[in-house]
Design a protein around this motif. Structure first.
Motif, PDB file in Angstrom:
ATOM      1  N   TYR A  43      29.384  48.277  44.245  1.00  0.00           N
ATOM      2  CA  TYR A  43      29.438  46.995  44.492  1.00  0.00           C
ATOM      3  C   TYR A  43      30.671  46.763  45.515  1.00  0.00           C
ATOM      4  O   TYR A  43      31.498  47.607  45.613  1.00  0.00           O
ATOM      5  N   TRP A  44      30.583  45.800  46.182  1.00  0.00           N
ATOM      6  CA  TRP A  44      31.571  45.323  46.974  1.00  0.00           C
ATOM      7  C   TRP A  44      32.357  43.786  46.466  1.00  0.00           C
ATOM      8  O   TRP A  44      31.666  43.044  45.781  1.00  0.00           O
ATOM      9  N   ILE A  45      33.617  43.842  46.611  1.00  0.00           N
ATOM     10  CA  ILE A  45      34.283  42.572  46.061  1.00  0.00           C
ATOM     11  C   ILE A  45      34.931  42.062  47.412  1.00  0.00           C
ATOM     12  O   ILE A  45      35.696  42.761  47.969  1.00  0.00           O
ATOM     13  N   SER A  46      35.247  41.049  47.511  1.00  0.00           N
ATOM     14  CA  SER A  46      35.927  40.147  48.608  1.00  0.00           C
ATOM     15  C   SER A  46      36.837  39.056  47.752  1.00  0.00           C
ATOM     16  O   SER A  46      35.940  38.350  46.792  1.00  0.00           O
ATOM     17  N   TYR A  47      37.926  38.813  47.989  1.00  0.00           N
ATOM     18  CA  TYR A  47      38.855  37.741  47.174  1.00  0.00           C
ATOM     19  C   TYR A  47      39.788  36.949  48.233  1.00  0.00           C
ATOM     20  O   TYR A  47      40.243  37.668  49.056  1.00  0.00           O
ATOM     21  N   SER A  48      40.225  36.039  47.834  1.00  0.00           N
ATOM     22  CA  SER A  48      41.229  35.169  48.534  1.00  0.00           C
ATOM     23  C   SER A  48      42.145  34.619  47.331  1.00  0.00           C
ATOM     24  O   SER A  48      41.536  34.247  46.178  1.00  0.00           O
ATOM     25  N   LEU A  49      43.574  34.893  47.399  1.00  0.00           N
ATOM     26  CA  LEU A  49      44.308  34.434  46.202  1.00  0.00           C
ATOM     27  C   LEU A  49      45.388  33.509  46.801  1.00  0.00           C
ATOM     28  O   LEU A  49      45.989  33.792  47.690  1.00  0.00           O
ATOM     29  N   ARG A  50      45.854  32.655  46.268  1.00  0.00           N
ATOM     30  CA  ARG A  50      46.818  31.681  46.295  1.00  0.00           C
ATOM     31  C   ARG A  50      47.567  31.123  45.277  1.00  0.00           C
ATOM     32  O   ARG A  50      47.055  30.703  44.295  1.00  0.00           O
ATOM     33  N   THR A  51      48.968  31.364  45.438  1.00  0.00           N
ATOM     34  CA  THR A  51      50.001  31.003  44.276  1.00  0.00           C
ATOM     35  C   THR A  51      50.830  29.798  44.895  1.00  0.00           C
ATOM     36  O   THR A  51      50.940  29.622  46.082  1.00  0.00           O
ATOM     37  N   GLY A  52      51.373  29.121  43.842  1.00  0.00           N
ATOM     38  CA  GLY A  52      52.287  28.111  44.355  1.00  0.00           C
ATOM     39  C   GLY A  52      53.625  28.666  44.064  1.00  0.00           C
ATOM     40  O   GLY A  52      53.867  29.790  44.187  1.00  0.00           O
TER      41      GLY A  52
END
Length: 198
Positions: A43-52
């Motif tokens: 499998y492949w995973i792509s992600y984007s993460l944003r914190t405050g």
């Protein structure tokens, strides 16, 4: 101070690799990443993460691709303790401040930075929005981080416990995972031009 590391881990548990392009300030973390795994299936995973501020998760977007097709997840936190998954309220996650993407060493960074566990002693228990991969199911998870000792490079060895699972994880001076026994180890680190990954 802002740093923009490019981090690559060998992911031992799924016989894969992950690279994250991160932007870390004194109070927040934005990142995008790509991972490949072979277990339990390719499998492949792509992600984007944003914190405050305070490294509190605001949004995690994940796409998983396998033989079954493509799955997508949008996990959001409103900043006051309430979460939605795909736009639907998830009261079982209330009170959590962090997401934890399965087999993703990057998402161990936020609680460590928020409480300075890589710099000083202490034990903290957290409620997490844990995302299983590659199916992208979201669960509430209780996890405990305990700082054991410092390392020579300004990092720390921190015990991670979740249920019967426990590991002594090494973090560097910037709060990123160096060695997560049996799960991941850092195999490359560079710097990229500062940019907004949100």
């Amino acid at each position: 101070m802002t740093t923009s590391p490019v981090l690559t881990w060998e992911i031992l548990e799924n016989r894969g690799y992950e690279t994250a392009w991160a932007r870390r300030t004194e109070t927040s973390l934005h990142a995008r990443g790509r991972a490949v795994g072979m277990t339990p299936e390719p499998y492949w995973i792509s992600y984007s993460l944003r914190t405050g501020d305070g490294f509190v998760t605001r949004e995690l977007r994940v796409t998983a691709e396998s033989a079954d097709g493509v799955r997508e997840l949008v996990l959001r936190h409103d900043g006051t303790g309430r979460w939605t998954v795909g736009g639907e309220p998830r009261p079982d996650l209330d009170g959590a401040l962090d997401c934890d993407l399965g087999l993703c060493p990057l998402t161990n960074t936020m609680p460590v930075l928020r409480h300075g566990l890589h710099r000083s002693g202490g034990e903290r228990e957290f409620r997490m929005a844990w995302v299983s991969v590659p199916d992208l199911t979201v669960y509430a998870s209780t996890q405990t981080y305990t700082r054991l000792e410092g390392t020579g490079d300004g990092g720390a060895l921190i015990r991670f416990v979740s249920g019967d699972f426990r590991r002594e994880v090494e973090f560097d001076a910037d709060g990123f995972v160096v060695d997560y026994p049996g799960l991941a180890r850092l195999v490359g680190r560079g710097e990229s031009p500062a940019r907004d990954h949100g």
